[in-house]
Design an enzyme around this catalytic site. Structure first.
Site, PDB file in Angstrom:
ATOM      1  N   ALA A   1       0.756  -0.914   0.190  1.00  0.00           N
ATOM      2  CA  ALA A   1      -0.127  -0.281  -0.183  1.00  0.00           C
ATOM      3  C   ALA A   1       0.662   1.239  -0.112  1.00  0.00           C
ATOM      4  O   ALA A   1       0.785   2.304  -0.323  1.00  0.00           O
ATOM      5  CB  ALA A   1      -0.826   0.272   1.473  1.00  0.00           C
ATOM      6  N   TYR A   2       2.131   1.599   0.973  1.00  0.00           N
ATOM      7  CA  TYR A   2       3.123   2.243   0.909  1.00  0.00           C
ATOM      8  C   TYR A   2       3.487   2.823  -0.249  1.00  0.00           C
ATOM      9  O   TYR A   2       3.217   3.826  -0.828  1.00  0.00           O
ATOM     10  CB  TYR A   2       3.967   1.859   1.611  1.00  0.00           C
ATOM     11  CG  TYR A   2       4.828   3.360   2.419  1.00  0.00           C
ATOM     12  CD1 TYR A   2       4.097   4.280   2.961  1.00  0.00           C
ATOM     13  CD2 TYR A   2       5.998   2.479   1.469  1.00  0.00           C
ATOM     14  CE1 TYR A   2       5.538   5.737   3.440  1.00  0.00           C
ATOM     15  CE2 TYR A   2       7.144   4.212   2.406  1.00  0.00           C
ATOM     16  CZ  TYR A   2       6.887   5.057   2.726  1.00  0.00           C
ATOM     17  OH  TYR A   2       7.364   5.970   2.745  1.00  0.00           O
ATOM     18  N   ALA A   3       3.705   1.761  -1.346  1.00  0.00           N
ATOM     19  CA  ALA A   3       4.490   1.591  -1.850  1.00  0.00           C
ATOM     20  C   ALA A   3       3.774   2.335  -3.144  1.00  0.00           C
ATOM     21  O   ALA A   3       4.556   3.174  -3.641  1.00  0.00           O
ATOM     22  CB  ALA A   3       5.559   0.213  -2.447  1.00  0.00           C
TER      23      ALA A   3
END
Length: 255
Positions: free
Chosen positions: A161-163
């Site tokens: 999700a962050y990436a």
């Protein structure tokens, strides 16, 4: 960690007095981490700083502090109205907001965690661009810097999700930079690796160790190192750079 002297630990950087005199600059995520340090240096260099965070930051260096939920487009509209009423202009914007998001293999990522990470990290920049660009276009000048991540360039396992949110931010900057270049507005991203902020506390010790092992300098970055680059990109001197992503990674390369 290695001998810090040999790893290039920064000393005290000298502010460029008057570089931002007469400029109004918005900073999101100003309550801590990279945003707070940028607010302090911007103020030292003469900027009129509008500091925002989910809870109004207590930042004495800021000329104006506002609470701002970046995932709420109406909150962005209210912030833009406050800036317009107070100053009638906006010369720069530094988007430093963000969350780490869930740390799981992709099949185990909670849908709510995925959605929240993209809403804050990516949608928060999209909504921000929608309101700050009209303020800048009226003056045919603007500098926008968005805090991405090296994870957005190469991905980090168990941090999908962050990436993805940070990769989307890079593409957003590249696309909108092409739309706004003719208005004297530049939009760029900074892609740090590990930095000495609270976000490191959201990662497991194993994840921190694995990420640090990929940094040739064998240390985390310091907020003043981020501010030094961010302020140059926010300054008039960065006049011919737009749609770019600058790694700030201690030598970690994308693969």
């Amino acid at each position: 960690m290695t001998d810090q002297a040999s790893a290039g630990v920064p000393g005290q950087f000298v502010p460029w007095e008057g570089r931002f005199s007469g400029r109004v600059v918005l900073v999101t995520g100003a309550a801590g981490g990279l945003g707070a340090d940028a607010v302090r240096r911007l103020a030292k260099e003469g900027a009129t700083v509008v500091a925002t965070d989910l809870v109004k930051p207590r930042t004495p260096q800021a000329a104006l502090s506002l609470d701002l939920d970046v995932a709420d487009p109406q909150a962005w509209q209210a912030a833009a109205h406050s800036i317009r009423e107070a100053y009638g202009r906006l010369d720069g914007a530094l988007f430093c907001h963000g969350i780490q998001g869930p740390e799981y293999a992709v099949q185990d990522v909670p849908a709510a965690g995925w959605k929240k990470t993209l809403e804050i990290n990516l949608d928060g920049c999209f909504y921000g661009l929608q309101v700050v660009l009209p303020l800048m276009k009226q003056a045919n000048y603007g500098r926008i810097v968005m805090l991405s991540s090296i994870a957005g360039r190469e991905g980090n396992e168990n941090m999908s999700a962050y990436a993805v949110s940070k990769a989307g931010m890079i593409t957003l900057a590249k696309a909108v930079a092409k739309e706004t270049a003719r208005f004297g507005i530049t939009i760029n991203c900074i892609a740090p690796s590990m930095f000495n902020t609270r976000l490191l506390e959201d990662l497991s010790p194993e994840r921190n160790a694995a990420l640090l092992a990929r940094v040739p300098m064998k240390r985390v970055g310091e907020p003043q190192e981020f501010s030094a680059l961010a302020l140059w990109l926010l300054s008039p001197e960065a006049s011919y750079m737009t749609g770019q992503v600058l790694d700030l990674s201690g030598g970690r390369n994308t693969a």
